[in-house]
Write a protein that holds these residues in place. Sequence first.
Motif, PDB file in Angstrom:
ATOM      1  N   GLN A 240     -31.611  48.254 -43.142  1.00 52.78           N
ATOM      2  CA  GLN A 240     -31.101  47.552 -42.009  1.00 52.78           C
ATOM      3  C   GLN A 240     -31.875  46.569 -41.467  1.00 52.78           C
ATOM      4  O   GLN A 240     -33.026  46.506 -41.515  1.00 52.78           O
ATOM      5  CB  GLN A 240     -30.716  48.553 -40.972  1.00 52.78           C
ATOM      6  N   ASP A 335     -20.795  53.855 -45.763  1.00 54.44           N
ATOM      7  CA  ASP A 335     -21.462  52.222 -45.637  1.00 54.44           C
ATOM      8  C   ASP A 335     -21.574  51.630 -46.722  1.00 54.44           C
ATOM      9  O   ASP A 335     -22.368  51.479 -47.359  1.00 54.44           O
ATOM     10  CB  ASP A 335     -22.917  52.804 -45.006  1.00 54.44           C
ATOM     11  N   ARG A 338     -20.161  44.771 -49.194  1.00 54.60           N
ATOM     12  CA  ARG A 338     -19.261  43.927 -48.992  1.00 54.60           C
ATOM     13  C   ARG A 338     -17.820  44.183 -49.472  1.00 54.60           C
ATOM     14  O   ARG A 338     -16.768  43.990 -49.119  1.00 54.60           O
ATOM     15  CB  ARG A 338     -19.558  42.531 -49.337  1.00 54.60           C
ATOM     16  N   SER A 360     -19.619  48.929 -41.744  1.00 58.34           N
ATOM     17  CA  SER A 360     -19.364  47.831 -42.744  1.00 58.34           C
ATOM     18  C   SER A 360     -19.908  46.589 -42.284  1.00 58.34           C
ATOM     19  O   SER A 360     -20.355  46.260 -41.143  1.00 58.34           O
ATOM     20  CB  SER A 360     -17.765  47.523 -42.506  1.00 58.34           C
ATOM     21  N   CYS A 361     -20.223  45.689 -43.382  1.00 60.06           N
ATOM     22  CA  CYS A 361     -20.742  44.675 -43.271  1.00 60.06           C
ATOM     23  C   CYS A 361     -19.770  43.250 -43.706  1.00 60.06           C
ATOM     24  O   CYS A 361     -19.878  42.045 -43.856  1.00 60.06           O
ATOM     25  CB  CYS A 361     -21.792  44.109 -44.117  1.00 60.06           C
ATOM     26  N   ASN A 362     -18.281  43.810 -43.778  1.00 56.04           N
ATOM     27  CA  ASN A 362     -17.420  42.744 -44.222  1.00 56.04           C
ATOM     28  C   ASN A 362     -15.851  43.182 -43.446  1.00 56.04           C
ATOM     29  O   ASN A 362     -15.177  44.211 -43.822  1.00 56.04           O
ATOM     30  CB  ASN A 362     -16.868  42.696 -45.652  1.00 56.04           C
ATOM     31  N   HIS A 394     -22.714  35.942 -39.993  1.00 55.33           N
ATOM     32  CA  HIS A 394     -22.351  37.390 -40.273  1.00 55.33           C
ATOM     33  C   HIS A 394     -21.944  38.259 -39.242  1.00 55.33           C
ATOM     34  O   HIS A 394     -22.563  38.449 -38.500  1.00 55.33           O
ATOM     35  CB  HIS A 394     -23.752  37.834 -41.008  1.00 55.33           C
ATOM     36  N   GLU A 396     -21.278  42.631 -38.654  1.00 50.25           N
ATOM     37  CA  GLU A 396     -21.289  43.853 -39.027  1.00 50.25           C
ATOM     38  C   GLU A 396     -20.410  44.733 -37.853  1.00 50.25           C
ATOM     39  O   GLU A 396     -20.592  44.245 -36.884  1.00 50.25           O
ATOM     40  CB  GLU A 396     -22.631  44.506 -39.183  1.00 50.25           C
TER      41      GLU A 396
END
Length: 404
Positions: A240, A335, A338, A360-362, A394, A396
């Motif tokens: 992270q 987790d 993308r 989530s990162c998307n 970005h 998250e």
Amino acid sequence: MSHLIERLGHQGDGIAAGPVFAPMTLPGERVTGALDGQRLTDVRIEEPSDRRVAPPCRHFKACGGCQLQHADDAFVAEFKEGVVRAALKAHGIETTFLPIATSPAQARRRATFSARRTKKAAMAGFHGRASDVIIEIPDCRLLHPDLMRGIPVAEALAQQAGTRKGALDVAVCLSRNGLDVNASGGKALDGPLRALLAQMAEALDLARLSWDGEVIAMRQAPVQRFGAADVTPPPGAFLQATPQGEAALLADVSAALEGATRVVDLFAGCGTFALPLSEMARVHAVEGDAAMTEAMDAGWRKAQGLKQLSVEARDLFRRPLLPDELAKFDGAVIDPPRAGAEAQMAQLIAAKLPQIAYVSCNPVTFARDAAAAVAAGYRVDAVRVVDQFRWSSHVELVARLTRI
């Protein structure tokens, strides 16, 4: 001709009618510039927004590392939460949004620098905005001060082991014992280069130096702490971006799984969530990279007071855990990268796990996966935007899904 900026796109550029894309602008601003296709260059702000602020970093206009330093913090928070709201709205999902968790300035503990040999020495930094030009960033406001030492390290590596053909990518991460460095794109490894790099690791006081993922020298283990466990990740392993962001994600994951006694951690990495969760529950951690699962297992075995942790190296895109394998768990954390986890979520839903924490990162793929869960009888109880990539576009998030 002037253009009225109507909104921001997902990449952080202002968008006017046309559409016309204008970097470093804000909704409500009237701007002029030279139109190159659909992109406005040489942008001049004729009527600024009251949300506009002076960028805190002097490199902002040239560097491509940040997109939103010209907006106040409240606007950035609203923008990022709005991206998630819009993604969920597209699937008809409404939920509660918890306050955004924004990492402070100078908190980033990992970065990848681009470094290139010059006629006399070398230079390192980030790529310029929409460019392959390297911008030097000696006063970066994003990176932790200790991480800034990675810049001269990248320069030294490029000067000694880079090529004239292209830039060297130097991934640098802070560990408990110093800098963990993994370089790629330089000269091919041979005996003399190995010896030179080992000498450089000593001279530059690096914890570990790797070349294209191969460890050249490890003077001290580049330890990361996850809960009560110390883990030595393999070169280039995911981490992270900030300690504060990790803590925020972990707090919400733990809250989402409160009361669970048998937890499965999917796309577990090196144990960011699995190891702290093993303080309260038995955990089975699944990750596609065997080196990461081995590092996690080694960390768990050396720690004290943790419940059982089992690990499995498995490609969850090709071979998701099936309902009969998931039947023994009463909670899951997932987790994914993308692309999201469409196949694995289908199996979690079929297994009717009562509690799911989704990181989530998307927002788009999260909303898709969440919609499938809602259609099958789950509720999205709460979502929190976690802004580890301060001043970037970005986004998250962490969400709590409960079977109704």
